[in-house]
Design a protein around this motif. Structure first.
Motif, mmCIF file in Angstrom:
data_model
loop_
_atom_site.group_PDB
_atom_site.id
_atom_site.type_symbol
_atom_site.label_atom_id
_atom_site.label_comp_id
_atom_site.label_asym_id
_atom_site.label_seq_id
_atom_site.Cartn_x
_atom_site.Cartn_y
_atom_site.Cartn_z
ATOM 1 N N GLY A 19 0.816 -1.206 0.000
ATOM 2 C CA GLY A 19 0.000 0.000 0.000
ATOM 3 C C GLY A 19 0.849 1.254 0.000
ATOM 4 N N PHE A 20 1.922 1.247 0.809
ATOM 5 C CA PHE A 20 2.862 2.375 0.830
ATOM 6 C C PHE A 20 3.523 2.552 -0.540
ATOM 7 C CE2 PHE A 20 7.534 3.012 1.049
ATOM 8 C CZ PHE A 20 7.547 4.388 1.264
ATOM 9 N N LEU A 21 3.960 1.455 -1.141
ATOM 10 C CA LEU A 21 4.639 1.532 -2.438
ATOM 11 C C LEU A 21 3.718 2.080 -3.519
ATOM 12 C CD1 LEU A 21 6.797 -1.719 -2.514
ATOM 13 C CD2 LEU A 21 7.627 0.632 -2.707
ATOM 14 N N LEU A 22 2.461 1.627 -3.522
ATOM 15 C CA LEU A 22 1.514 2.147 -4.511
ATOM 16 C C LEU A 22 1.299 3.644 -4.320
ATOM 17 C CD1 LEU A 22 -1.181 -0.682 -4.681
ATOM 18 C CD2 LEU A 22 0.343 0.051 -6.522
ATOM 19 N N ALA A 23 1.224 4.083 -3.054
ATOM 20 C CA ALA A 23 1.044 5.511 -2.782
ATOM 21 C C ALA A 23 2.289 6.301 -3.204
ATOM 22 C CB ALA A 23 0.754 5.727 -1.303
ATOM 23 N N ALA A 24 3.475 5.760 -2.914
ATOM 24 C CA ALA A 24 4.719 6.443 -3.291
ATOM 25 C C ALA A 24 4.868 6.512 -4.809
ATOM 26 C CB ALA A 24 5.915 5.711 -2.681
ATOM 27 N N ILE A 25 4.530 5.417 -5.484
ATOM 28 C CA ILE A 25 4.590 5.389 -6.952
ATOM 29 C C ILE A 25 3.537 6.338 -7.525
ATOM 30 C CG2 ILE A 25 4.195 3.940 -8.992
ATOM 31 C CD1 ILE A 25 5.343 1.572 -7.244
ATOM 32 N N GLY A 26 2.351 6.351 -6.898
ATOM 33 C CA GLY A 26 1.286 7.246 -7.349
ATOM 34 C C GLY A 26 1.674 8.698 -7.216
ATOM 35 N N SER A 27 2.402 9.017 -6.154
ATOM 36 C CA SER A 27 2.876 10.388 -5.972
ATOM 37 C C SER A 27 3.911 10.746 -7.036
ATOM 38 C CB SER A 27 3.501 10.540 -4.582
ATOM 39 O OG SER A 27 4.114 11.800 -4.461
ATOM 40 N N ALA A 28 4.830 9.814 -7.302
ATOM 41 C CA ALA A 28 5.898 10.079 -8.275
ATOM 42 C C ALA A 28 5.363 10.177 -9.699
ATOM 43 C CB ALA A 28 6.958 8.980 -8.178
ATOM 44 N N ILE A 29 4.437 9.284 -10.054
ATOM 45 C CA ILE A 29 3.885 9.303 -11.415
ATOM 46 C C ILE A 29 2.838 10.411 -11.504
ATOM 47 C CG2 ILE A 29 2.515 8.036 -13.113
ATOM 48 C CD1 ILE A 29 3.808 5.463 -12.102
ATOM 49 N N GLY A 30 3.201 11.471 -12.165
ATOM 50 C CA GLY A 30 2.286 12.602 -12.299
ATOM 51 C C GLY A 30 2.286 13.134 -13.718
ATOM 52 N N LEU A 31 1.851 14.367 -13.847
ATOM 53 C CA LEU A 31 1.726 14.965 -15.175
ATOM 54 C C LEU A 31 3.078 15.079 -15.877
ATOM 55 C CD1 LEU A 31 -0.805 17.776 -14.158
ATOM 56 C CD2 LEU A 31 -1.313 15.559 -15.176
ATOM 57 N N GLY A 32 4.143 15.347 -15.110
ATOM 58 C CA GLY A 32 5.468 15.510 -15.704
ATOM 59 C C GLY A 32 5.984 14.265 -16.401
ATOM 60 N N ASN A 33 5.607 13.079 -15.884
ATOM 61 C CA ASN A 33 6.024 11.829 -16.532
ATOM 62 C C ASN A 33 5.454 11.729 -17.937
ATOM 63 O OD1 ASN A 33 5.834 11.413 -13.538
ATOM 64 N ND2 ASN A 33 6.897 9.544 -14.073
ATOM 65 N N ILE A 34 4.223 12.197 -18.093
ATOM 66 C CA ILE A 34 3.523 12.032 -19.358
ATOM 67 C C ILE A 34 3.910 13.112 -20.359
ATOM 68 C CG2 ILE A 34 1.223 11.995 -20.438
ATOM 69 C CD1 ILE A 34 0.177 10.859 -17.724
ATOM 70 N N TRP A 35 4.026 14.354 -19.886
ATOM 71 C CA TRP A 35 4.249 15.413 -20.879
ATOM 72 C C TRP A 35 5.632 16.047 -20.836
ATOM 73 C CZ3 TRP A 35 -0.205 18.780 -18.603
ATOM 74 C CH2 TRP A 35 0.259 19.582 -17.574
ATOM 75 N N ARG A 36 6.473 15.671 -19.863
ATOM 76 C CA ARG A 36 7.812 16.275 -19.810
ATOM 77 C C ARG A 36 8.902 15.315 -20.270
ATOM 78 N NH1 ARG A 36 12.155 17.613 -16.179
ATOM 79 N NH2 ARG A 36 12.761 19.805 -16.403
ATOM 80 N N PHE A 37 8.889 14.082 -19.741
ATOM 81 C CA PHE A 37 9.966 13.145 -20.051
ATOM 82 C C PHE A 37 10.134 12.871 -21.546
ATOM 83 C CE2 PHE A 37 11.176 8.790 -21.134
ATOM 84 C CZ PHE A 37 12.491 8.789 -20.695
ATOM 85 N N PRO A 38 9.046 12.561 -22.295
ATOM 86 C CA PRO A 38 9.252 12.211 -23.706
ATOM 87 C C PRO A 38 9.978 13.303 -24.489
ATOM 88 C CG PRO A 38 7.025 11.629 -23.023
ATOM 89 C CD PRO A 38 7.623 12.429 -21.910
ATOM 90 N N TYR A 39 9.603 14.560 -24.262
ATOM 91 C CA TYR A 39 10.232 15.648 -25.018
ATOM 92 C C TYR A 39 11.667 15.882 -24.565
ATOM 93 C CZ TYR A 39 11.077 20.093 -27.284
ATOM 94 O OH TYR A 39 11.619 21.085 -28.055
ATOM 95 N N ILE A 40 11.926 15.800 -23.257
ATOM 96 C CA ILE A 40 13.296 15.970 -22.747
ATOM 97 C C ILE A 40 14.210 14.917 -23.370
ATOM 98 C CG2 ILE A 40 14.758 15.790 -20.686
ATOM 99 C CD1 ILE A 40 13.253 18.320 -20.526
ATOM 100 N N ALA A 41 13.729 13.663 -23.410
ATOM 101 C CA ALA A 41 14.522 12.583 -24.006
ATOM 102 C C ALA A 41 14.768 12.843 -25.490
ATOM 103 C CB ALA A 41 13.804 11.235 -23.809
ATOM 104 N N TYR A 42 13.715 13.205 -26.222
ATOM 105 C CA TYR A 42 13.821 13.484 -27.666
ATOM 106 C C TYR A 42 14.804 14.620 -27.929
ATOM 107 C CZ TYR A 42 12.427 15.575 -32.135
ATOM 108 O OH TYR A 42 12.429 16.126 -33.392
ATOM 109 N N ASP A 43 14.761 15.649 -27.073
ATOM 110 C CA ASP A 43 15.573 16.853 -27.277
ATOM 111 C C ASP A 43 17.002 16.693 -26.766
ATOM 112 O OD1 ASP A 43 15.502 19.500 -28.328
ATOM 113 O OD2 ASP A 43 15.541 20.305 -26.288
ATOM 114 N N SER A 44 17.272 15.578 -26.073
ATOM 115 C CA SER A 44 18.583 15.418 -25.420
ATOM 116 C C SER A 44 19.316 14.160 -25.870
ATOM 117 C CB SER A 44 18.391 15.393 -23.893
ATOM 118 O OG SER A 44 17.746 16.544 -23.445
#
Length: 512
Positions: free
Chosen positions: A14-39
């Motif tokens: 339960g703790f791990l799901l909450a910690a993962i849920g906190s970490a996985i947010g909007l930035g994972n979806i819309w920031r990482f792909p472009y940063i990777a593509y641009d770098s």
């Protein structure tokens, strides 16, 4: 006053799901792909993995250990470690308050766009629809904005759900919600990615994302981007993981938990990258243009590029519901964790009950959100606040915490002993090296590089008065609020256990 027994997670899962849920947010979806593509595309995965192992996971372990050892939210955890450092905890609390007020607004947009997807109401010009019809954005920041009802009501709904979950507590609220949110998010995204991969042009999009440009590895800015992405995507630096770990049983595998959460977050980022770039490849293919003309990140990707793609896609409405539904779920799990830090901090320090704290503290956060952001000025305010509280709030607080814990107080050996006592993977010299040397250098460089850019020209060309209020004012205000709260003569109800926390620390030192 009787000291209330501290809440605990029902299970480590339960703790791990909450910690993962906190970490996985909007930035994972819309920031990482472009940063990777641009770098450097595929080559970016090398510095990204190095950053995860030398900064991301070591920082997660540090925050888990601080929370678990000192049994409190950031203000109490730092107070129990060393009384003068409680100001760092209150600063992190103020940062969470600011972030929660605007983060909820983006979730409210995603709620509306989930509905818009059914009829594709953005029409032929998604950008004009977003800025004009939906947000009714003013031409420039002003002092007397108008309210936007289409943002106000879904924002109220987001806050009702968030505060409702928090009122139920750690086990019945946060843990149960994440047991629903995280599997749902994975299912939504797997279906979305599966659909994206069948689109014409998807392969060229993935080629653009993953084809390695090995020369990029020699570029220092690429390494800074990798560390920045890891730092901002793992929910470290603003007290969430300290708070969540304080609800763990004392003997918990902290190192193993950090490894699971860190790699789960990165796996989702890669999944998001595949889904986003397969979709952008389709957009480039149908428009007959190069992929770099459609590749973007942030709000432009989610609320302009994706609606345009959805309009040109077979069964686009279903794809839109899946995409914006995933944004809502990812956002809610993160928002709940951010607001929990503020509520837990006040509860720990005052002894206030959960429901009164949710109504007072959570209610005040929600009130600030619904007063400031559903206006014609809202997007400008959100953009400036996000930029400055990220760079000169989260990252700066993270840097100072690492320097204080490792260099000033020299607590790393005692914290390592605490983590090793119940973890399957023992920490070696690499952990102290990562936190004592690598992380401070990288975060310090990020801070200097960002500050140099900031002072050279106004961010996004905004007026100086506006940046002084909504940018610098917000970042400096969080520090000032942190200092003031640390100096207040709080009731001692929430201070129970200060001596026990210190005693535990002394015992650890004696046994080393």
């Amino acid at each position: 006053m009787a000291h209330e027994v501290r809440e605990q997670w029902a299970t480590r899962a339960g703790f791990l799901l909450a910690a993962i849920g906190s970490a996985i947010g909007l930035g994972n979806i819309w920031r990482f792909p472009y940063i990777a593509y641009d770098s450097g595309g595929g080559a970016f995965l090398v510095p990204y993995l190095v950053a995860l192992l030398t900064a991301g996971i070591p920082l997660l372990i540090l925050e888990y250990t601080l929370g678990n050892k000192y049994r409190g939210s950031p203000p109490i955890a730092f107070l129990r470690m060393s009384r003068p450092t409680q100001v760092l905890g209150w600063w992190q609390l103020a940062i969470c308050f600011v972030i929660a007020t605007y983060y909820a607004v983006i979730i409210a947009w995603a709620v509306r766009f989930t509905g818009f997807s059914f009829q594709q109401q953005w029409g032929d010009d998604p950008e004009a629809f977003l800025m004009g019809d939906f947000l009714q954005r003013a031409e420039e920041p002003g002092l007397m904005p108008d309210y936007v009802a289409g943002v106000f009501w879904p924002l109220v709904a987001v806050w009702v759900v968030t505060l409702g979950v928090l009122a139920l507590g750690v086990r019945r609220g946060i843990e149960r919600a994440n047991k629903i949110f995280i599997p749902l998010l994975v299912v939504l995204f797997v279906i979305l990615v599966g659909r994206a991969l069948t689109l014409p042009g998807a392969v060229s999009g993935l080629d653009a994302l993953f084809s390695p440009d090995w020369s990029a590895i020699a570029d220092g800015t690429v390494w800074v981007a990798a560390y920045g992405q890891i730092f901002f995507s793992l929910s470290i630096g603003f007290g969430i993981m300290i708070t969540y770990a304080s609800y763990l049983r004392r003997r918990t595998d902290l190192t193993g938990s950090a490894l699971v959460a860190g790699f789960a977050n990165s796996s989702f980022e890669l999944l998001a990258g595949i889904g986003v770039f397969a979709t952008l490849g389709f957009m480039a293919f149908t428009a007959g243009i190069a992929l770099d003309e459609v590749a973007t990140d942030g709000i432009g990707l989610a609320f302009v590029a994706f609606p345009e793609i959805i309009s040109n896609m077979p069964a686009g409405s279903l794809f839109g519901v899946l995409f914006f539904g995933a944004l809502v779920v990812a956002g809610l799990s993160s928002l709940i964790s951010i607001v929990q830090v503020v509520i837990a901090g006040v509860r720990d320090r005052t002894g206030m009950g959960r429901v009164p704290a949710v109504l007072c503290v959570g209610g005040a956060t929600a009130l600030a959100s619904v007063v400031l952001f559903p206006t014609t000025n809202g997007l400008y305010l959100l953009d400036a606040a996000d930029r400055f509280i990220n760079q000169y709030g989260i990252a700066l607080a993270g840097l100072i915490v690492v320097v204080v814990v490792s260099w000033v107080l020299r607590k790393l050996p005692a914290l390592q002993h605490h983590a090793d006592a119940s973890s399957a993977v023992r920490l070696g010299w690499w952990w102290r090296l990562a936190l004592g040397v690598i992380t401070p250098i990288v975060l310090g460089w990020m801070m200097w590089d960002s500050l140099r850019t900031e002072l050279a020209e106004n961010y996004e060309g905004y007026p100086t008065w506006f940046l002084l209020v909504a940018g610098w004012g917000v970042a400096i205000g969080a520090i000032v609020v942190g200092v003031i709260l640390s100096l207040l003569p709080w009731k001692r109800g929430g201070d129970n256990g200060t001596t026990s926390g210190a005693a535990t620390d002394e015992k650890s030192k004696a046994s080393n």
